[in-house]
Structure formats: structure tokens, C-alpha cells
Design a protein around this motif. Sequence first.
Motif, mmCIF file in Angstrom:
data_model
loop_
_atom_site.group_PDB
_atom_site.id
_atom_site.type_symbol
_atom_site.label_atom_id
_atom_site.label_comp_id
_atom_site.label_asym_id
_atom_site.label_seq_id
_atom_site.Cartn_x
_atom_site.Cartn_y
_atom_site.Cartn_z
ATOM 1 N N THR A 27 2.508 2.713 -14.416
ATOM 2 C CA THR A 27 3.224 2.780 -13.141
ATOM 3 C C THR A 27 2.567 1.904 -12.089
ATOM 4 N N VAL A 28 3.372 1.510 -11.129
ATOM 5 C CA VAL A 28 2.914 0.747 -9.976
ATOM 6 C C VAL A 28 3.393 1.476 -8.724
ATOM 7 N N SER A 29 2.519 1.637 -7.751
ATOM 8 C CA SER A 29 2.877 2.246 -6.473
ATOM 9 C C SER A 29 2.906 1.167 -5.405
ATOM 10 N N LEU A 30 4.081 0.951 -4.822
ATOM 11 C CA LEU A 30 4.242 -0.043 -3.772
ATOM 12 C C LEU A 30 4.553 0.641 -2.447
ATOM 13 N N PRO A 31 3.977 0.164 -1.340
ATOM 14 C CA PRO A 31 4.431 0.650 -0.035
ATOM 15 C C PRO A 31 5.936 0.414 0.094
ATOM 16 N N ASP A 32 6.625 1.328 0.769
ATOM 17 C CA ASP A 32 8.089 1.217 0.824
ATOM 18 C C ASP A 32 8.543 -0.124 1.400
ATOM 19 N N ARG A 33 7.793 -0.660 2.390
ATOM 20 C CA ARG A 33 8.185 -1.940 2.985
ATOM 21 C C ARG A 33 8.138 -3.057 1.946
ATOM 22 N N ASP A 34 7.066 -3.103 1.130
ATOM 23 C CA ASP A 34 6.946 -4.144 0.113
ATOM 24 C C ASP A 34 8.052 -4.033 -0.929
ATOM 25 N N PHE A 35 8.365 -2.795 -1.300
ATOM 26 C CA PHE A 35 9.402 -2.602 -2.311
ATOM 27 C C PHE A 35 10.749 -3.129 -1.835
ATOM 28 N N PHE A 36 11.138 -2.742 -0.622
ATOM 29 C CA PHE A 36 12.450 -3.142 -0.145
ATOM 30 C C PHE A 36 12.499 -4.630 0.215
ATOM 31 N N THR A 37 11.344 -5.198 0.582
ATOM 32 C CA THR A 37 11.297 -6.641 0.827
ATOM 33 C C THR A 37 11.564 -7.427 -0.455
ATOM 34 N N GLN A 38 11.044 -6.940 -1.584
ATOM 35 C CA GLN A 38 11.209 -7.639 -2.856
ATOM 36 C C GLN A 38 12.562 -7.351 -3.511
ATOM 37 N N ASN A 39 13.261 -6.308 -3.044
ATOM 38 C CA ASN A 39 14.598 -5.999 -3.564
ATOM 39 C C ASN A 39 14.574 -5.834 -5.083
ATOM 40 N N LEU A 40 13.702 -4.988 -5.572
ATOM 41 C CA LEU A 40 13.537 -4.772 -7.006
ATOM 42 C C LEU A 40 14.523 -3.732 -7.525
ATOM 43 N N SER A 41 14.916 -3.880 -8.786
ATOM 44 C CA SER A 41 15.868 -2.962 -9.408
ATOM 45 C C SER A 41 15.431 -2.659 -10.840
ATOM 46 N N VAL A 42 15.925 -1.546 -11.389
ATOM 47 C CA VAL A 42 15.667 -1.205 -12.785
ATOM 48 C C VAL A 42 16.198 -2.331 -13.678
ATOM 49 N N GLY A 43 15.366 -2.726 -14.651
ATOM 50 C CA GLY A 43 15.739 -3.792 -15.561
ATOM 51 C C GLY A 43 15.205 -5.152 -15.176
ATOM 52 N N ASP A 44 14.745 -5.328 -13.944
ATOM 53 C CA ASP A 44 14.224 -6.623 -13.506
ATOM 54 C C ASP A 44 12.991 -7.021 -14.321
ATOM 55 N N ALA A 45 12.937 -8.304 -14.702
ATOM 56 C CA ALA A 45 11.734 -8.856 -15.324
ATOM 57 C C ALA A 45 10.740 -9.198 -14.224
ATOM 58 N N VAL A 46 9.494 -8.772 -14.382
ATOM 59 C CA VAL A 46 8.465 -8.984 -13.362
ATOM 60 C C VAL A 46 7.153 -9.355 -14.030
ATOM 61 N N ARG A 47 6.221 -9.880 -13.205
ATOM 62 C CA ARG A 47 4.834 -10.032 -13.627
ATOM 63 C C ARG A 47 3.987 -9.023 -12.873
ATOM 64 N N ALA A 48 3.126 -8.348 -13.617
ATOM 65 C CA ALA A 48 2.153 -7.434 -13.020
ATOM 66 C C ALA A 48 0.784 -8.091 -13.101
ATOM 67 N N ALA A 49 0.045 -8.076 -12.007
ATOM 68 C CA ALA A 49 -1.276 -8.715 -11.977
ATOM 69 C C ALA A 49 -2.270 -7.820 -11.272
ATOM 70 N N TRP A 50 -3.529 -7.970 -11.650
ATOM 71 C CA TRP A 50 -4.594 -7.187 -11.035
ATOM 72 C C TRP A 50 -5.888 -7.977 -11.086
ATOM 73 N N SER A 51 -6.870 -7.522 -10.342
ATOM 74 C CA SER A 51 -8.197 -8.122 -10.369
ATOM 75 C C SER A 51 -9.042 -7.417 -11.418
ATOM 76 N N PRO A 52 -9.795 -8.159 -12.247
ATOM 77 C CA PRO A 52 -10.684 -7.499 -13.210
ATOM 78 C C PRO A 52 -11.650 -6.514 -12.552
ATOM 79 N N SER A 53 -12.035 -6.778 -11.308
ATOM 80 C CA SER A 53 -12.979 -5.883 -10.630
ATOM 81 C C SER A 53 -12.363 -4.526 -10.309
ATOM 82 N N ASP A 54 -11.035 -4.429 -10.379
ATOM 83 C CA ASP A 54 -10.371 -3.144 -10.119
ATOM 84 C C ASP A 54 -10.248 -2.282 -11.365
ATOM 85 N N LEU A 55 -10.626 -2.823 -12.527
ATOM 86 C CA LEU A 55 -10.616 -2.037 -13.750
ATOM 87 C C LEU A 55 -11.856 -1.153 -13.797
#
Length: 380
Positions: free
Chosen positions: A342-370
Motif C-alpha cells: 500500500t501507499v499512503s498519499l496526502p489527499d491533496r497529492d492524490f487529487f492533484t495526480q488524478n489517480l484511478s483504479v487500474g492506472d499503471a504507475v511507478r512506485a519509488a523509494w529511497s534505500p535509506s527508508d528500508l
Amino acid sequence: MGTTGSDIELVALTKRFDATEAVRAIDLRIPGSTYCCLLGPSGCGKTTTLRMIAGHETATAGDVLIGSENITDLVPARRGTAMMFQNYALFPHLSCLDNVAFSLRMRGDGKSERRAAALDYLKLVEMDQHPGRLPSQLSGGQQQRVALARALVTKPEVLLLDEPLSALDPFLRVRMREELKRLQTELGISFIHVTHSQEEAMALADLVVVMNDGQIEQVGSPREIFERPANVFVARFIGGHNILSGTVSAREAGQAIVVGDGGIRFALPTDGLTVGDSVAVAIRSDKIQLSPADMRLKAVGDDSGAADTPAFNGMATSIVSIEYLGLWVKLRLDVPGAGDFTVSLPDRDFFTQNLSVGDAVRAAWSPSDLHWLSAERRGI
């Protein structure tokens, strides 16, 4: 009314019911004047532990100490503890005042003395305006306050609470959390509070004890438990974390390169792993950044200006489900071998990106956050 709480120590404390070992030789030290939450799923041994501290269950082995005194074999009334039960257990035929004064009456205190003390403690829990009401004339929250006053009037060194908020509606539960913390701080004694609610433990506790299958998995402050879960069980139970597991395939520049069970490759900064080691790591759901599938982006937290390395810091995926939670939006991604990712996005970021179920996306993170998760249990 305030006092200084004594340390509580459990030494190899064990409880067996016939062939079932409900609590398995646990060791725990709770500093004086601490709000401690025993947290875990149903059947993990937290209530049995609480009842052994109270003397309502006899320990099969081990010891319970409060301060320098071993209270393991003492009757409940001589332990310096008081217990507030889940169902409050108020006497239906007695008024609020008489319910609170009852234990003082059993102790032999005079009528005027015990009634004055009972009124003081009703005032402490903001119930002094209803001393003559019967329990049936009170709301659930009011009954809980009376039960609290009754437990506290004997001035215990330790107050034990068995899921005290479970019967309340969500709004009142939040209000009573504030009241419990206020009382604990004002009185200066230790509270040991059993709950299966992660939110409740995080909001109340100075010290969280995560239990599972009769054992202690991790002990720490709420922040320590959330940010650095000791193992896979704690990370999954606390929530807000994704688990990635795999095998170390190489080492590069102080990092272990891991091939995940679902084929994902990522870098884990550590000097403690060698090629061939199996590992499990956690990454918080709010530490992951999403972008359109065809966009290359910097790794989260990377200020070097370089684009992310897909093999190590990100992956292509798609959105499986979306839950709007007010301040946050929770998105579940299709990540083979990672369970519910799962990914938790602030509501503003989510609605700015206009994401929907089924959308192809890239998920990225910093190795230091593992965060590397131990395969072993961790107590204190």
C-alpha cells in the motif's frame, strides 16, 4: 493525590492452562510512573499477563515484583494494584458514591472518611455532580469514569486496565483516551493497559509491549515501535508498513542488492549481510512516491539530481484499489510476492495526480527508508 510510581518487573513469568502455554517465560521491566500498553491480537496472552500481575490468575512459574517487593504469591488486596475490568463491574444497587466508597468500607474506613474520599475521586473523574445516581442511570462513558474512581480510591501503586475503551463509541473513545492520560500524569502512578487497538496504544503509551503467541515481540516507545519494528509480525500488526522479502544477490558500495520473492530488485544499506542471506525489510507506506508509469523520477529523499535506478529504487506496477480516509488516501498496488502493498498519499497529492483504479504507475523509494527486519523474536 499524586505519588511516585514503583517499577514493575516480570521475571520469566509463565502461565499454563493444562497443556496450553498462554504466557511463555516473559521478562519485562516497566519503569515507575509509566503508561504501558500491552498490545497484540486476541489470544496473545496480554490479558492473562495483566491478571497475573493483579493476582486474579496464579502464575505457573516466574515472579512479579513491584518496587523491591515480590508480590507473586500475595492476594490481590495486598499487592498495591487495582484493576478496572472490561465490563466495569459496578454494583447495580449502589449509587456512584457508594460504588467508589465500597472498597474503603471493606477496609474498615469510617463512613464520613470514605464518603469524603469517594467524592474527591468522583471529582477527579468529573462525576461529582452525580453522586446519587445508580449505574443504570449513567451512560457508558459515565460508568467508566465511576469504575476508574473506584479503582483509584485505594491509591494503588499500579492501575491495571483490561480493554477499558472497547465498549465505547469512537468519539467517546478518543475523549476517554485523553482523560486516562491526564489521570495517569496527574497521579504519577503506572497504568498497564491491555488493548488490541494499535491506534489506542500509540495515542496513550509511554511504553508499548507488542505480544504474540504468549511471547513479547518488541518493547519500545510508540515512535520506536512504528519507525523501527523488530520483525515481520510487528511490522504487519502495527500497520502502515509494506514487507519485501528476498535473497541477497550481490554487495555494492556498502549496500546489499536483494532480489525479491516477486522478482523486484532493491538496495538495502547494511554491512551485516552476505550474498545468499534471506532478508525481510519494511518500508512505510507514506515513504513511497508514485508517478505515471512512463516517467523517470528521482528516488525519494535523493537530492543528487540523478534519476532513480529502476532495479534498485522503484518498480512498475498498477493500482488495485483506492480508499479515501480524509487526510490520507490509501492505494493498494499490484506487487507480486509482497502481499498487500500500500501507499499512503496526502489527499491533496492524490487529487492533484488524478489517480484511478487500474492506472499503471511507478512506485519509488529511497534505500535509506528500508528497515531491515529480524527473523528472530525480540523481547526487552
